[in-house]
Scaffold this motif. Structure first.
Motif, PDB file in Angstrom:
ATOM      1  N   LEU A  80      54.699 101.033  32.957  1.00  0.00           N
ATOM      2  CA  LEU A  80      54.084 100.076  32.049  1.00  0.00           C
ATOM      3  C   LEU A  80      55.086  99.609  31.001  1.00  0.00           C
ATOM      4  N   GLY A  81      55.089  98.295  30.738  1.00  0.00           N
ATOM      5  CA  GLY A  81      55.974  97.755  29.707  1.00  0.00           C
ATOM      6  C   GLY A  81      55.506  96.366  29.295  1.00  0.00           C
ATOM      7  N   HIS A  82      56.220  95.783  28.327  1.00  0.00           N
ATOM      8  CA  HIS A  82      55.913  94.421  27.872  1.00  0.00           C
ATOM      9  C   HIS A  82      57.213  93.677  27.644  1.00  0.00           C
ATOM     10  N   PHE A  83      57.177  92.354  27.877  1.00  0.00           N
ATOM     11  CA  PHE A  83      58.401  91.573  27.697  1.00  0.00           C
ATOM     12  C   PHE A  83      58.341  90.604  26.532  1.00  0.00           C
ATOM     13  N   ASP A  84      57.259  90.587  25.783  1.00  0.00           N
ATOM     14  CA  ASP A  84      57.232  89.793  24.557  1.00  0.00           C
ATOM     15  C   ASP A  84      57.950  90.547  23.439  1.00  0.00           C
ATOM     16  N   THR A  85      58.457  89.801  22.453  1.00  0.00           N
ATOM     17  CA  THR A  85      59.107  90.406  21.289  1.00  0.00           C
ATOM     18  C   THR A  85      58.469  89.825  20.028  1.00  0.00           C
ATOM     19  N   VAL A  86      58.869  90.355  18.884  1.00  0.00           N
ATOM     20  CA  VAL A  86      58.302  89.865  17.619  1.00  0.00           C
ATOM     21  C   VAL A  86      59.099  88.700  17.041  1.00  0.00           C
ATOM     22  N   PHE A  87      60.209  88.324  17.666  1.00  0.00           N
ATOM     23  CA  PHE A  87      61.130  87.386  17.039  1.00  0.00           C
ATOM     24  C   PHE A  87      60.827  85.938  17.422  1.00  0.00           C
ATOM     25  N   PRO A  88      60.841  85.031  16.449  1.00  0.00           N
ATOM     26  CA  PRO A  88      60.547  83.625  16.739  1.00  0.00           C
ATOM     27  C   PRO A  88      61.624  82.990  17.604  1.00  0.00           C
ATOM     28  N   ILE A  89      61.212  81.955  18.341  1.00  0.00           N
ATOM     29  CA  ILE A  89      62.150  81.208  19.178  1.00  0.00           C
ATOM     30  C   ILE A  89      63.251  80.621  18.286  1.00  0.00           C
ATOM     31  N   ALA A 114      65.534  96.506  27.107  1.00  0.00           N
ATOM     32  CA  ALA A 114      66.392  97.471  27.799  1.00  0.00           C
ATOM     33  C   ALA A 114      65.553  98.429  28.638  1.00  0.00           C
ATOM     34  N   GLY A 115      64.356  98.752  28.170  1.00  0.00           N
ATOM     35  CA  GLY A 115      63.472  99.615  28.942  1.00  0.00           C
ATOM     36  C   GLY A 115      63.069  98.983  30.263  1.00  0.00           C
ATOM     37  N   ILE A 116      62.877  97.662  30.274  1.00  0.00           N
ATOM     38  CA  ILE A 116      62.538  96.961  31.516  1.00  0.00           C
ATOM     39  C   ILE A 116      63.732  96.962  32.468  1.00  0.00           C
ATOM     40  N   VAL A 117      64.926  96.738  31.934  1.00  0.00           N
ATOM     41  CA  VAL A 117      66.128  96.775  32.772  1.00  0.00           C
ATOM     42  C   VAL A 117      66.293  98.156  33.397  1.00  0.00           C
ATOM     43  N   GLN A 118      66.082  99.191  32.598  1.00  0.00           N
ATOM     44  CA  GLN A 118      66.163 100.556  33.126  1.00  0.00           C
ATOM     45  C   GLN A 118      65.090 100.799  34.185  1.00  0.00           C
ATOM     46  N   MET A 119      63.903 100.264  33.953  1.00  0.00           N
ATOM     47  CA  MET A 119      62.805 100.430  34.901  1.00  0.00           C
ATOM     48  C   MET A 119      63.192  99.902  36.278  1.00  0.00           C
ATOM     49  N   PHE A 120      63.719  98.666  36.320  1.00  0.00           N
ATOM     50  CA  PHE A 120      64.095  98.085  37.605  1.00  0.00           C
ATOM     51  C   PHE A 120      65.322  98.787  38.183  1.00  0.00           C
ATOM     52  N   VAL A 134      53.719  98.612  38.966  1.00  0.00           N
ATOM     53  CA  VAL A 134      54.444  98.145  37.784  1.00  0.00           C
ATOM     54  C   VAL A 134      53.610  97.066  37.106  1.00  0.00           C
ATOM     55  N   LEU A 135      53.437  97.195  35.796  1.00  0.00           N
ATOM     56  CA  LEU A 135      52.720  96.184  35.022  1.00  0.00           C
ATOM     57  C   LEU A 135      53.549  95.817  33.802  1.00  0.00           C
ATOM     58  N   LEU A 136      53.912  94.536  33.711  1.00  0.00           N
ATOM     59  CA  LEU A 136      54.652  94.015  32.565  1.00  0.00           C
ATOM     60  C   LEU A 136      53.780  92.950  31.894  1.00  0.00           C
ATOM     61  N   THR A 137      53.412  93.201  30.652  1.00  0.00           N
ATOM     62  CA  THR A 137      52.540  92.284  29.929  1.00  0.00           C
ATOM     63  C   THR A 137      53.347  91.484  28.909  1.00  0.00           C
ATOM     64  N   CYS A 138      52.700  90.444  28.340  1.00  0.00           N
ATOM     65  CA  CYS A 138      53.438  89.580  27.416  1.00  0.00           C
ATOM     66  C   CYS A 138      52.699  89.346  26.106  1.00  0.00           C
ATOM     67  N   ALA A 363      68.445 107.284  35.530  1.00  0.00           N
ATOM     68  CA  ALA A 363      68.347 108.377  36.495  1.00  0.00           C
ATOM     69  C   ALA A 363      67.159 109.278  36.184  1.00  0.00           C
ATOM     70  N   LEU A 364      66.911 109.526  34.905  1.00  0.00           N
ATOM     71  CA  LEU A 364      65.765 110.337  34.507  1.00  0.00           C
ATOM     72  C   LEU A 364      64.461 109.711  34.997  1.00  0.00           C
ATOM     73  N   LEU A 365      64.299 108.416  34.748  1.00  0.00           N
ATOM     74  CA  LEU A 365      63.072 107.744  35.170  1.00  0.00           C
ATOM     75  C   LEU A 365      62.937 107.775  36.688  1.00  0.00           C
ATOM     76  N   ALA A 366      64.031 107.525  37.386  1.00  0.00           N
ATOM     77  CA  ALA A 366      63.984 107.563  38.854  1.00  0.00           C
ATOM     78  C   ALA A 366      63.581 108.950  39.342  1.00  0.00           C
ATOM     79  N   GLY A 367      64.124 109.979  38.721  1.00  0.00           N
ATOM     80  CA  GLY A 367      63.785 111.346  39.119  1.00  0.00           C
ATOM     81  C   GLY A 367      62.331 111.680  38.862  1.00  0.00           C
ATOM     82  N   VAL A 368      61.805 111.270  37.715  1.00  0.00           N
ATOM     83  CA  VAL A 368      60.403 111.545  37.384  1.00  0.00           C
ATOM     84  C   VAL A 368      59.476 110.802  38.341  1.00  0.00           C
ATOM     85  N   VAL A 369      59.773 109.527  38.599  1.00  0.00           N
ATOM     86  CA  VAL A 369      58.941 108.750  39.522  1.00  0.00           C
ATOM     87  C   VAL A 369      58.963 109.373  40.910  1.00  0.00           C
ATOM     88  N   SER A 370      60.139 109.802  41.363  1.00  0.00           N
ATOM     89  CA  SER A 370      60.245 110.420  42.690  1.00  0.00           C
ATOM     90  C   SER A 370      59.385 111.673  42.777  1.00  0.00           C
TER      91      SER A 370
END
Length: 387
Positions: A80-89, A114-120, A134-138, A363-370
């Motif tokens: 689970l993650g999100h790709f929106d941020t708090v920063f204005p365009i 960075a968490g999303i990049v690590q996820m993929f 996988v669920l990515l919200t905005c 690697a940690l995330l991959a190991g836990v998911v496995s």
């Protein structure tokens, strides 16, 4: 995970590509509610996710907002993650993605691109992702109003939920979070000329100031770590007019639902101070606290994976901020948060990620998911996945 050191080596070989992807994702701005930018960011992520999961996402659009869902028929684990941020365009023009040594900066770099990049990256290291959702919200940064039901539905059909929000600055994962409430107090007064007839007005600014001072007593009265914080304030139209309208937003955080209820009753019980002023209260409890009990089996599993990888020992942290993990934990689904990047300064110009930790956390995330997608995984033992 028969060869953990080989897994870590494979993750280290991904570092250059992950840094490049992080730069592309940070540069793809995704401010809350900015539909063209959120759609463009979703397009970018849809391609990355399809590449590693070998299946296309379902784009769940609510009120124009594009959430990305890669569901699994038998969903042992949900990332689970999100790709929106708090920063204005436009923030990217003044603060572009920058790498200096092992530190990357830029708007949203830590929370939580960075968490999303690590996820993929982690998913690319796993041979069989058929039981991984996988669920990515905005809209997480604006309260998850349109995505909450989607998050809860996918969590209920999962054995466990891993949230790829940022870790603590020292690398701790997050086993407990405060719950949160959001309110808006709106005062309707009466306008008058501030110079010649101020007595004919009902000053909405003065009225809302009374309530701000009252709000500050609600957390001081408790010794439980509850915070009641007035935030966004708006009042008046011109400098020579008694304000007829004023409003203040209020952020509440607490470790227990009982505390959230106590503050909720107090806020809803506020009465106008000035004669003829009208007070309206909107909002309420948004997220209940995330309890550490549900995270303990997952923390133990992650600690074992970390030990086998030979990376620093993991600790479980209690943090004040809320996340979408609060929703999944409230349903009784085993949830572990903070599996994203190691960094800090979220929501500030000083936001950063320590790139040296990027491969090991991948690697940690991959190991836990496995581990969670094997017959002995935590998800199967708990029986939370619906048929």
């Amino acid at each position: 995970m028969d060869h953990p050191r080989a897994l870590l080596g494979a993750a280290r070989r991904l570092r250059e590509d992950m840094v490049a992807r992080l730069g592309a994702l940070v540069t793809s701005e995704s401010a809350p509610g900015s539909l063209p930018h959120l759609v463009a960011c979703a397009d970018l992520l849809a391609g990355w996710g399809t590449e590693v999961l070998r299946r296309s996402p379902r784009r769940v659009v609510v009120d124009g907002l594009p959430h990305l869902l890669w569901s699994a028929e038998r969903q042992d684990v949900l990332l689970l993650g999100h790709f929106d941020t708090v920063f204005p365009i436009g923030t990217i023009r003044s603060r572009p993605f920058t790498v200096r040594g092992n530190i990357a900066t830029g708007p949203g770099v830590c929370d939580m691109k960075a968490g999303i990049v690590q996820m993929f990256g982690a998913l690319s290291l796993i041979a069989d992702t058929s039981a991984v959702g996988v669920l990515l919200t905005c809209d997480e940064e604006s309260g998850s109003v349109t995505s909450r039901s989607l998050i809860e539905r996918e969590a209920q059909r999962s054995g466990a939920v891993l949230v790829c929000e940022a870790a603590t600055p020292d690398g701790g994962v997050k086993v407990a979070r405060k719950g949160g409430s959001v309110y808006r107090l709106t005062v309707q007064g009466r306008a008058a000329h501030a110079g010649t007839e101020p007595h004919r007005g009902v000053n909405a600014t003065v009225e809302v100031a009374h309530h701000i001072l009252t709000l500050r007593t609600l957390d001081a009265a408790a010794s439980t770590g509850t915070s009641v914080t007035p935030t966004l304030l708006s009042a008046g139209t011109t400098t020579n007019t008694v304000p007829e309208r004023a409003s203040v937003a209020v952020d509440v955080r607490a470790w227990t639902s009982a505390e959230l209820d106590r503050v909720d009753r107090a806020i809803r019980g506020l009465e106008p101070v000035l004669t003829e002023a009208v007070l309206a209260v909107d909002g309420g409890i948004n997220r209940h606290p995330m309890s550490p009990e549900l995270a303990r089996p997952l923390l133990s599993l992650a600690q074992d994976v970390a030990a086998r990888l030979g990376i620093p020992a993991l600790t479980g942290a209690h943090v004040s901020g809320a996340s979408d993990g609060n929703f999944t934990a409230a349903l009784g689904v085993p949830t572990l948060d903070g599996l994203g990047a190691v960094g800090g300064g979220a929501h500030t110009p000083e936001e950063y990620v320590d790139l040296d930790h990027l491969p090991e956390r991948t690697a940690l995330l991959a190991g836990v998911v496995s581990r969670l997608t094997t017959p002995a995984g935590v998800g199967q033992r708990t029986g939370h996945r619906e048929p």
